[in-house]
Motif scaffolding. Structure first.
Motif, short mmCIF file in Angstrom:
data_model
loop_
_atom_site.label_atom_id
_atom_site.label_comp_id
_atom_site.label_asym_id
_atom_site.label_seq_id
_atom_site.Cartn_x
_atom_site.Cartn_y
_atom_site.Cartn_z
N UNK A 1 0.85 -1.20 0.00
CA UNK A 1 0.00 0.00 0.00
C UNK A 1 0.88 1.25 0.00
N UNK A 2 1.89 1.24 0.83
CA UNK A 2 2.79 2.40 0.88
C UNK A 2 3.54 2.57 -0.44
N UNK A 3 4.05 1.47 -0.99
CA UNK A 3 4.83 1.54 -2.23
C UNK A 3 3.98 1.93 -3.43
N UNK A 4 2.77 1.39 -3.52
CA UNK A 4 1.94 1.59 -4.71
C UNK A 4 0.99 2.77 -4.62
N UNK A 5 0.59 3.13 -3.41
CA UNK A 5 -0.35 4.24 -3.24
C UNK A 5 0.28 5.45 -2.56
N UNK A 6 1.46 5.26 -1.98
CA UNK A 6 2.13 6.36 -1.30
C UNK A 6 1.45 6.78 -0.01
N UNK A 7 0.77 5.83 0.62
CA UNK A 7 0.02 6.11 1.85
C UNK A 7 0.49 5.16 2.94
N UNK A 8 0.78 5.71 4.11
CA UNK A 8 1.14 4.89 5.25
C UNK A 8 -0.12 4.62 6.08
N UNK A 9 -0.46 3.34 6.18
CA UNK A 9 -1.60 2.94 7.01
C UNK A 9 -1.03 2.14 8.17
N UNK A 10 -1.24 2.61 9.40
CA UNK A 10 -0.72 1.88 10.57
C UNK A 10 -1.26 0.45 10.63
#
Length: 75
Positions: free
Chosen positions: A42-51
């Protein structure tokens, strides 16, 4: 669009072809190691950090997608 990307990440990491966006991650055979891979994707592909705790609480594609969309709306 976010939902489709999350679904694709789950499909790849869970090695499943057919599931609903309302199916529970754990009922699909998910566990913490797979969730860590999903978090990284998610972080790599969407650029969003989700805890991680949010990913465990929101255990469907639909819930995670809504969470990410709400984060984007606030930012």
């Amino acid at each position: 669009m976010i939902g489709t990307k999350i679904h694709d990440i789950w499909r790849r990491e869970l090695a499943l072809d057919d599931f609903s966006d309302t199916d529970d991650f754990f009922e699909l055979g998910g566990h913490s190691l797979i969730m860590a891979k999903i978090q990284e994707a998610i972080e790599a592909e969407l650029g969003v950090e989700v805890p991680m705790d949010e990913l465990f609480r929101k255990s469907t594609v639909l819930e995670i997608s809504a969470h990410i969309e709400s984060m984007s709306a606030v930012a």
